[in-house]
Design a protein around this motif. Structure first.
Motif, PDB file in Angstrom:
ATOM      1  N   LEU A  36     -25.894 -30.019  -6.030  1.00 47.14           N
ATOM      2  CA  LEU A  36     -25.880 -31.151  -5.108  1.00 47.14           C
ATOM      3  C   LEU A  36     -25.628 -32.451  -5.844  1.00 47.14           C
ATOM      4  O   LEU A  36     -26.227 -32.695  -6.895  1.00 47.14           O
ATOM      5  CB  LEU A  36     -27.228 -31.283  -4.389  1.00 47.14           C
ATOM      6  CG  LEU A  36     -27.613 -30.222  -3.388  1.00 47.14           C
ATOM      7  CD1 LEU A  36     -29.009 -30.505  -2.840  1.00 47.14           C
ATOM      8  CD2 LEU A  36     -26.593 -30.175  -2.253  1.00 47.14           C
ATOM      9  N   THR A  37     -24.771 -33.277  -5.277  1.00 51.60           N
ATOM     10  CA  THR A  37     -24.629 -34.651  -5.740  1.00 51.60           C
ATOM     11  C   THR A  37     -25.447 -35.519  -4.796  1.00 51.60           C
ATOM     12  O   THR A  37     -25.176 -35.565  -3.594  1.00 51.60           O
ATOM     13  CB  THR A  37     -23.158 -35.095  -5.746  1.00 51.60           C
ATOM     14  OG1 THR A  37     -22.432 -34.247  -6.641  1.00 51.60           O
ATOM     15  CG2 THR A  37     -23.021 -36.544  -6.191  1.00 51.60           C
ATOM     16  N   CYS A  38     -26.466 -36.164  -5.349  1.00 52.66           N
ATOM     17  CA  CYS A  38     -27.361 -37.014  -4.567  1.00 52.66           C
ATOM     18  C   CYS A  38     -26.995 -38.468  -4.819  1.00 52.66           C
ATOM     19  O   CYS A  38     -26.981 -38.927  -5.965  1.00 52.66           O
ATOM     20  CB  CYS A  38     -28.809 -36.773  -4.973  1.00 52.66           C
ATOM     21  SG  CYS A  38     -29.359 -35.089  -4.673  1.00 52.66           S
ATOM     22  N   THR A  39     -26.689 -39.180  -3.730  1.00 48.25           N
ATOM     23  CA  THR A  39     -26.196 -40.551  -3.824  1.00 48.25           C
ATOM     24  C   THR A  39     -27.080 -41.487  -3.028  1.00 48.25           C
ATOM     25  O   THR A  39     -27.487 -41.160  -1.909  1.00 48.25           O
ATOM     26  CB  THR A  39     -24.750 -40.637  -3.296  1.00 48.25           C
ATOM     27  OG1 THR A  39     -23.944 -39.705  -4.022  1.00 48.25           O
ATOM     28  CG2 THR A  39     -24.180 -42.028  -3.458  1.00 48.25           C
ATOM     29  N   ALA A  40     -27.364 -42.648  -3.599  1.00 39.19           N
ATOM     30  CA  ALA A  40     -28.096 -43.721  -2.923  1.00 39.19           C
ATOM     31  C   ALA A  40     -27.205 -44.959  -2.942  1.00 39.19           C
ATOM     32  O   ALA A  40     -26.630 -45.288  -3.984  1.00 39.19           O
ATOM     33  CB  ALA A  40     -29.409 -44.001  -3.635  1.00 39.19           C
ATOM     34  N   GLU A  41     -27.089 -45.615  -1.782  1.00 38.93           N
ATOM     35  CA  GLU A  41     -26.214 -46.790  -1.679  1.00 38.93           C
ATOM     36  C   GLU A  41     -26.879 -47.877  -0.848  1.00 38.93           C
ATOM     37  O   GLU A  41     -27.592 -47.581   0.111  1.00 38.93           O
ATOM     38  CB  GLU A  41     -24.893 -46.421  -1.022  1.00 38.93           C
ATOM     39  CG  GLU A  41     -24.061 -45.440  -1.823  1.00 38.93           C
ATOM     40  CD  GLU A  41     -22.768 -45.084  -1.122  1.00 38.93           C
ATOM     41  OE1 GLU A  41     -21.705 -45.491  -1.632  1.00 38.93           O
ATOM     42  OE2 GLU A  41     -22.828 -44.404  -0.069  1.00 38.93           O
ATOM     43  N   GLY A  74     -30.154 -39.527   5.028  1.00 35.20           N
ATOM     44  CA  GLY A  74     -31.217 -40.341   5.597  1.00 35.20           C
ATOM     45  C   GLY A  74     -31.327 -41.698   4.948  1.00 35.20           C
ATOM     46  O   GLY A  74     -30.354 -42.226   4.393  1.00 35.20           O
ATOM     47  N   THR A  75     -32.542 -42.234   5.006  1.00 34.45           N
ATOM     48  CA  THR A  75     -32.831 -43.571   4.495  1.00 34.45           C
ATOM     49  C   THR A  75     -34.151 -43.537   3.739  1.00 34.45           C
ATOM     50  O   THR A  75     -35.116 -42.941   4.199  1.00 34.45           O
ATOM     51  CB  THR A  75     -32.956 -44.579   5.656  1.00 34.45           C
ATOM     52  OG1 THR A  75     -31.760 -44.548   6.428  1.00 34.45           O
ATOM     53  CG2 THR A  75     -33.184 -45.993   5.144  1.00 34.45           C
ATOM     54  N   THR A 134     -29.491 -46.098   1.903  1.00 31.58           N
ATOM     55  CA  THR A 134     -28.850 -44.935   2.505  1.00 31.58           C
ATOM     56  C   THR A 134     -28.690 -43.856   1.446  1.00 31.58           C
ATOM     57  O   THR A 134     -28.192 -44.128   0.343  1.00 31.58           O
ATOM     58  CB  THR A 134     -27.476 -45.317   3.076  1.00 31.58           C
ATOM     59  OG1 THR A 134     -27.662 -46.361   4.038  1.00 31.58           O
ATOM     60  CG2 THR A 134     -26.787 -44.136   3.734  1.00 31.58           C
ATOM     61  N   VAL A 135     -29.125 -42.635   1.775  1.00 28.46           N
ATOM     62  CA  VAL A 135     -29.069 -41.532   0.820  1.00 28.46           C
ATOM     63  C   VAL A 135     -28.409 -40.315   1.450  1.00 28.46           C
ATOM     64  O   VAL A 135     -28.479 -40.114   2.670  1.00 28.46           O
ATOM     65  CB  VAL A 135     -30.476 -41.153   0.300  1.00 28.46           C
ATOM     66  CG1 VAL A 135     -31.069 -42.281  -0.533  1.00 28.46           C
ATOM     67  CG2 VAL A 135     -31.417 -40.778   1.430  1.00 28.46           C
TER      68      VAL A 135
END
Length: 154
Positions: free
Chosen positions: A108-113, A142-143, A128-129
């Motif tokens: 999994l690539t987990c991204t937070a922006e 989600g958030t 936002t994730v």
């Protein structure tokens, strides 16, 4: 700029720097180490880690466990927050709202922006994730809600 972000920029300039930083960041909180993540990106408004699919993060059906994905999302958020939080401020996670959308059948690539507008709304800052498989399937989204307040002098 935080000391974590300074460390990231210094270490990742070295050969094998991202690998070394990933190990160090994984030791910052014991549950980060449990997912064996690889830090991909740390910069203002973006944090990204990869969780490899290995036995220690699998559930009973052989996919990456939803809570392991959430740990990856929180790790990505922490990278973003450390790189984005204004000087003299500190951040604290105050909640996470996520939906499990599909099975996590691969790494999994987990991204937070975030955006500048998100941070302008402090003290409440939404991050936002999402967790995405190698084939592009979003499995968790989600958030994460941050509370951003002035740092107390120690």
């Amino acid at each position: 700029m935080s000391s974590t972000f300074d460390l990231y920029r210094k270490i990742t300039a070295l050969p094998q720097g991202k690998r070394l930083f990933s190990v160090l960041y994984g030791q910052k909180a014991p549950y980060f180490a449990s997912i064996h993540m690889r830090v991909q990106e740390m910069k203002p408004h973006l944090g990204q880690v990869v969780i490899p699919k290995r036995r220690s993060v699998k559930n009973h059906i052989g996919t990456i466990h939803a809570i392991a994905a959430c740990n990856g999302l929180e790790a990505a958020m922490g990278l973003l927050a450390e790189a984005t939080c204004p000087p003299g401020m500190r951040w604290l996670p105050k909640g996470m709202d996520v939906q499990y959308l599909a099975k996590s059948t691969s790494a999994l690539t987990c991204t937070a922006e975030t955006t500048e507008a998100d941070w302008a709304g402090a003290p409440d800052v939404p991050v936002t994730v999402k967790a995405v498989t190698e084939d592009g399937t979003v499995t968790v989204a989600g958030t994460i809600h941050l509370w951003v307040v002035p740092a107390k002098n120690r």
